[in-house]
Motif scaffolding. Sequence first.
Motif, short mmCIF file in Angstrom:
data_model
loop_
_atom_site.label_atom_id
_atom_site.label_comp_id
_atom_site.label_asym_id
_atom_site.label_seq_id
_atom_site.Cartn_x
_atom_site.Cartn_y
_atom_site.Cartn_z
N PHE A 187 -17.29 -19.18 -93.62
CA PHE A 187 -17.30 -18.07 -94.58
C PHE A 187 -16.18 -17.08 -94.22
CE2 PHE A 187 -18.51 -13.88 -96.10
CZ PHE A 187 -18.88 -14.15 -97.41
N SER A 188 -15.47 -16.63 -95.23
CA SER A 188 -14.37 -15.68 -95.03
C SER A 188 -14.57 -14.45 -95.91
CB SER A 188 -13.02 -16.31 -95.38
OG SER A 188 -12.69 -17.32 -94.46
N THR A 189 -14.14 -13.32 -95.41
CA THR A 189 -14.14 -12.10 -96.18
C THR A 189 -13.00 -11.23 -95.67
OG1 THR A 189 -15.52 -10.27 -97.00
CG2 THR A 189 -15.72 -10.84 -94.67
N SER A 190 -12.90 -10.02 -96.20
CA SER A 190 -11.88 -9.10 -95.71
C SER A 190 -12.50 -7.73 -95.54
CB SER A 190 -10.70 -9.03 -96.68
OG SER A 190 -11.13 -8.56 -97.95
N TYR A 191 -11.84 -6.91 -94.74
CA TYR A 191 -12.30 -5.53 -94.53
C TYR A 191 -11.18 -4.58 -94.91
CZ TYR A 191 -14.13 -1.28 -92.45
OH TYR A 191 -14.58 0.00 -92.26
N GLN A 192 -11.49 -3.63 -95.77
CA GLN A 192 -10.56 -2.58 -96.17
C GLN A 192 -10.93 -1.31 -95.42
OE1 GLN A 192 -8.06 -2.47 -98.99
NE2 GLN A 192 -7.56 -0.62 -97.81
N LEU A 193 -10.00 -0.78 -94.63
CA LEU A 193 -10.30 0.44 -93.88
C LEU A 193 -10.58 1.59 -94.83
CD1 LEU A 193 -8.91 -1.36 -91.60
CD2 LEU A 193 -8.50 0.83 -90.48
N LYS A 194 -11.49 2.47 -94.40
CA LYS A 194 -11.97 3.55 -95.25
C LYS A 194 -11.02 4.74 -95.26
CE LYS A 194 -15.83 1.24 -95.72
NZ LYS A 194 -16.08 0.46 -96.98
N LYS A 195 -10.29 4.93 -94.15
CA LYS A 195 -9.46 6.13 -94.05
C LYS A 195 -8.12 5.80 -93.41
CE LYS A 195 -9.44 10.89 -92.33
NZ LYS A 195 -10.19 11.93 -91.61
N SER A 196 -7.06 6.29 -94.00
CA SER A 196 -5.72 6.06 -93.47
C SER A 196 -5.60 6.66 -92.06
CB SER A 196 -4.69 6.72 -94.39
OG SER A 196 -3.39 6.57 -93.87
N GLY A 197 -4.97 5.91 -91.17
CA GLY A 197 -4.78 6.38 -89.79
C GLY A 197 -5.88 5.91 -88.86
N ASN A 198 -7.00 5.44 -89.42
CA ASN A 198 -8.06 4.90 -88.56
C ASN A 198 -7.65 3.54 -88.02
OD1 ASN A 198 -9.74 7.05 -88.96
ND2 ASN A 198 -11.33 5.93 -90.05
N GLY A 199 -8.28 3.16 -86.91
CA GLY A 199 -8.18 1.81 -86.39
C GLY A 199 -9.56 1.18 -86.43
N ILE A 200 -9.63 -0.08 -86.05
CA ILE A 200 -10.93 -0.75 -86.07
C ILE A 200 -11.08 -1.61 -84.83
CG2 ILE A 200 -10.19 -2.75 -87.42
CD1 ILE A 200 -12.98 -2.28 -88.93
N TYR A 201 -12.28 -1.57 -84.25
CA TYR A 201 -12.57 -2.40 -83.09
C TYR A 201 -13.66 -3.38 -83.49
CZ TYR A 201 -12.83 -3.74 -78.23
OH TYR A 201 -12.76 -4.46 -77.05
N ALA A 202 -13.32 -4.68 -83.42
CA ALA A 202 -14.26 -5.74 -83.76
C ALA A 202 -14.86 -6.30 -82.49
CB ALA A 202 -13.54 -6.84 -84.53
N PHE A 203 -16.20 -6.45 -82.47
CA PHE A 203 -16.89 -6.97 -81.29
C PHE A 203 -17.79 -8.12 -81.75
CE2 PHE A 203 -20.35 -6.74 -78.07
CZ PHE A 203 -19.58 -6.98 -76.93
N VAL A 204 -17.58 -9.30 -81.18
CA VAL A 204 -18.33 -10.49 -81.61
C VAL A 204 -19.70 -10.51 -80.93
CG1 VAL A 204 -18.39 -12.99 -81.72
CG2 VAL A 204 -16.20 -11.78 -81.96
N LEU A 205 -20.75 -10.41 -81.73
CA LEU A 205 -22.11 -10.43 -81.20
C LEU A 205 -22.57 -11.86 -80.93
CD1 LEU A 205 -23.70 -7.81 -83.60
CD2 LEU A 205 -22.92 -7.45 -81.26
N LYS A 206 -22.14 -12.79 -81.78
CA LYS A 206 -22.59 -14.18 -81.63
C LYS A 206 -21.57 -15.09 -82.29
CE LYS A 206 -26.48 -17.22 -82.78
NZ LYS A 206 -27.76 -17.33 -83.53
N GLY A 207 -21.25 -16.21 -81.64
CA GLY A 207 -20.43 -17.23 -82.26
C GLY A 207 -18.94 -16.98 -82.13
N ASP A 208 -18.20 -17.56 -83.07
CA ASP A 208 -16.74 -17.55 -83.01
C ASP A 208 -16.17 -17.09 -84.36
OD1 ASP A 208 -16.84 -18.86 -80.41
OD2 ASP A 208 -17.38 -20.67 -81.52
N PHE A 209 -15.05 -16.36 -84.28
CA PHE A 209 -14.40 -15.84 -85.48
C PHE A 209 -12.89 -15.99 -85.35
CE2 PHE A 209 -18.40 -13.59 -85.77
CZ PHE A 209 -18.61 -13.45 -87.14
N THR A 210 -12.22 -15.88 -86.49
CA THR A 210 -10.79 -15.64 -86.51
C THR A 210 -10.53 -14.38 -87.33
OG1 THR A 210 -10.27 -18.01 -86.38
CG2 THR A 210 -8.53 -16.55 -87.14
N ILE A 211 -9.80 -13.44 -86.75
CA ILE A 211 -9.36 -12.24 -87.47
C ILE A 211 -7.85 -12.30 -87.52
CG2 ILE A 211 -9.17 -9.73 -87.40
CD1 ILE A 211 -11.94 -9.58 -86.27
N GLY A 212 -7.28 -12.29 -88.76
CA GLY A 212 -5.86 -12.57 -88.88
C GLY A 212 -5.61 -13.96 -88.33
#
Length: 250
Positions: A187-212
């Motif tokens: 399954f694939s999706t995308s995330y649009q940041l809510k505010k310009s200048g913010n960064g995002i930290y992704a933390f994998v709780l379970k399993g495997d992902f590809t980001i970019g």
Amino acid sequence: MENTDIIKDGVITHSVLHKANTRGHANHGWLESYHTFSFANYHNSERTNFGLLRVLNDDRVSQGMGFGKHPHDNMEIISIPLEGDLEHQDSMGNITVIKEGDIQVMSAGTGIFHSEYNKNKDQLVKFLQIWIYPNKKNVTPRYDQVTLDLKDRHNKLQQILSPNPEDEGVWIHQDAWFHIGKFDKDFSTSYQLKKSGNGIYAFVLKGDFTIGNIALNERDGLGIWDTDMFSITANSVDAEILLMEVPMKM
């Protein structure tokens, strides 16, 4: 720490990858904790924070054990139970139990004391404790807790935290947004940041992902900045991920 500087489809331009096995580790017998950022006896000058995300602790507490009463001030503190039941008591008079599906938040503000214990006598409690610097100091201390429907994160990103009291999930004194998604394999999706200048930290709780084009495994963390959107793909069954969007500067 592995620093990465990538460009993929014009989306991700800067990132930092923290593999799970590079985190700080403390084993106190009753408490086993993994620290993504410097905390307590673990200090790494290159891993003190990501923007205004100061602490990401991955804790396991033995049956009937816990943290005695201790103080906090001027910090937004979020607890996310992953397994088991965690009993909370604080100097504001709150006595609660949080469990999987709940999100707990405290605005420490001018100062609070609280304690946290594993409510169960027969299983570990596992939870994340996250600290974020607030956008205003010395607010009146505040406690909140919500229970979310776990079905609402299946193959979509469920918002669990925002700066808006009227919005979905809990709220904090900061322009931050948290989401959790639990995805089927491929399954694939995308995330649009809510505010310009913010960064995002992704933390994998379970399993495997590809980001970019970056592969992530369980308990890996990836910080991304200078982008406004990125893609996420699950590479395993029931893969679960926490996304924490935070300001990069005060």
